[in-house]
Design an enzyme around this catalytic site. Structure first.
Site, PDB file in Angstrom:
ATOM      1  N   PRO A   8     -15.686  -9.890 104.091  1.00 45.15           N
ATOM      2  CA  PRO A   8     -16.246  -8.522 104.082  1.00 45.15           C
ATOM      3  C   PRO A   8     -15.431  -7.515 104.883  1.00 45.15           C
ATOM      4  CG  PRO A   8     -17.457  -9.889 105.621  1.00 45.15           C
ATOM      5  CD  PRO A   8     -16.397 -10.778 105.019  1.00 45.15           C
ATOM      6  N   CYS A   9     -14.245  -7.185 104.387  1.00 39.70           N
ATOM      7  CA  CYS A   9     -13.403  -6.218 105.091  1.00 39.70           C
ATOM      8  C   CYS A   9     -14.020  -4.820 105.051  1.00 39.70           C
ATOM      9  CB  CYS A   9     -11.988  -6.211 104.516  1.00 39.70           C
ATOM     10  SG  CYS A   9     -11.899  -5.835 102.773  1.00 39.70           S
TER      11      CYS A   9
END
Lengths: 216, 177
Positions: free
Chosen positions: A171-172
């Protein structure tokens, strides 16, 4: 001297120009059963737009936004992993199912084996610490850099995040700027905002996300 | 390939090699391979040979370093499958019988004479000595150069040219042109 008999030239012209119907489908079945396909992929629509998912035997290796068609992504994967790619929807069914549940707000963490072979060195440390950020939470580039053992390297961390090959699942989008700006996102800021809104990240944390992203 | 190195614009992989993904390779060459196989073994056997050709290609593809002459490479594999096909004598006989039945049925159904003439001609091509048959079909159907035919069949360009020449002379004699 080597003049073709006229009949032969005409017969060559009359050979079929296309493969017969059904041959492609039979070929795909045979190829799938051969075990010589190294990377299975599928492209599909989601609420955040069209995605391309690719997996090896080890797991999900790429989840990319499809903005300029699938060809550039396939060419990239062919060079990085193996040219033996094939569209095999059944092998991506679980990825699709979990993404769909996530997009409907019914799933908070992905339970998918991932293949990290496209992620090396510093990027592996940055994305490794990013993978630990919980649903609905955000962290700053500086904090992620520090967690990767490179305090003060916020910009380098940003570059590593921009190269995240497995979007959403790693989950950048949960990494934002100190002071509340959204920062950057490989899939575009609209998508980053959409994902953070979906997760309720802004509402839960004194709203660092909803503020003007250009302010800091 | 133009790699976009702007961090916000997408993942940057500057080490990417030039490689044609297999699906693109398949889509670009399947029709040519099929045409070649229909000429070399007939419509009945072409589908099996097609599968064998592309399966062999799939297995060898990751090790293939030079992607500049993919047409020559795939037709080389196809030519080998044709040789295998013709070696399976009993199957060939069954196939020829089937082709004959098909031709008779189509004649009875009033098929265009050109198609029947083509079938008769390809039967003659298939009956050529193997080296001549391979060289001729690679040349006139596969459109390969003599050098590529030589590479595909493990002979010299001169021998490839000679085989095509002999094949054409023989066909001309048989057709009575």
């Amino acid at each position: 001297m080597n003049r073709d008999p006229q009949d032969l030239a005409a017969a060559v012209r009359r050979l079929p120009r296309r493969v017969p119907p059904g041959l492609d489908a039979r070929w795909r079945q045979a190829a799938e059963a051969s075990g010589a396909v190294e990377v299975a992929y599928q492209s599909f629509e989601t609420p955040v737009g069209r995605l391309l998912a690719a997996r090896t035997r080890a797991g999900l290796v790429r989840l990319a936004y499809v903005d300029a068609g699938v060809e550039p992504i396939l060419a990239e994967l062919a060079g990085q992993l193996s040219p033996n790619l094939m569209e095999i929807p059944t092998q991506l069914a679980e990825v699709r199912r979990q993404l769909d549940a996530y997009a409907r707000g019914r799933r908070q963490r992905f339970d998918l084996p991932c293949d990290w072979q496209l992620i090396r060195g510093f990027a592996a440390r940055v994305l490794g610490s990013t993978a630990a950020i919980a649903y609905g939470q955000v962290r700053t580039y500086a904090a992620v850099a520090a967690a990767a053992g490179a305090g003060g390297a916020a910009r380098a961390a940003g570059n590593a995040l921009a190269g995240n090959p497995i979007a959403i699942v790693i989950p950048c989008h949960r990494v934002v700027r100190t002071g509340g700006g959204l920062g950057g996102y490989a899939g575009g800021l609209d998508r980053k905002r959409f994902l953070l809104d979906l997760e309720g990240a802004g509402r839960r944390r004194g709203d660092p996300v909803a503020r003007d992203p250009h302010r800091d | 390939m133009a790699a976009d190195l702007t961090p916000a614009a997408g993942p940057a992989f500057p080490h990417v090699m030039e490689a044609v993904p297999f699906p693109r390779f398949y889509a670009a060459h399947r029709a040519a391979v099929y045409r070649f196989l229909v000429a070399a073994v007939g419509a009945q056997g072409a589908e099996d040979c097609f599968q064998e050709t592309f399966l062999a290609a799939l297995r060898g593809y990751p090790r293939l370093r030079d992607h500049r002459n993919l047409r020559g490479w795939i037709l080389t594999i196809a030519a080998r499958k044709v040789v295998d096909h013709h070696r399976r004598r009993s199957r060939l006989h069954r196939q020829m019988e089937a082709e004959e039945r098909t031709a008779r049925a189509r004649l009875a159904a009033g098929a265009p004479p050109a198609e029947l003439a083509d079938e008769a001609l390809w039967a003659r091509v298939r009956a050529l000595p193997p080296r001549q048959r391979t060289a001729l079909t690679l040349r006139v159907v596969g459109d390969l150069s003599y050098a590529a035919i030589a590479a595909a069949t493990g002979t010299s360009s001169a021998a490839a040219r000679q085989n095509v020449h002999l094949a054409l002379r023989r066909l001309r004699q048989e057709i009575g042109e």
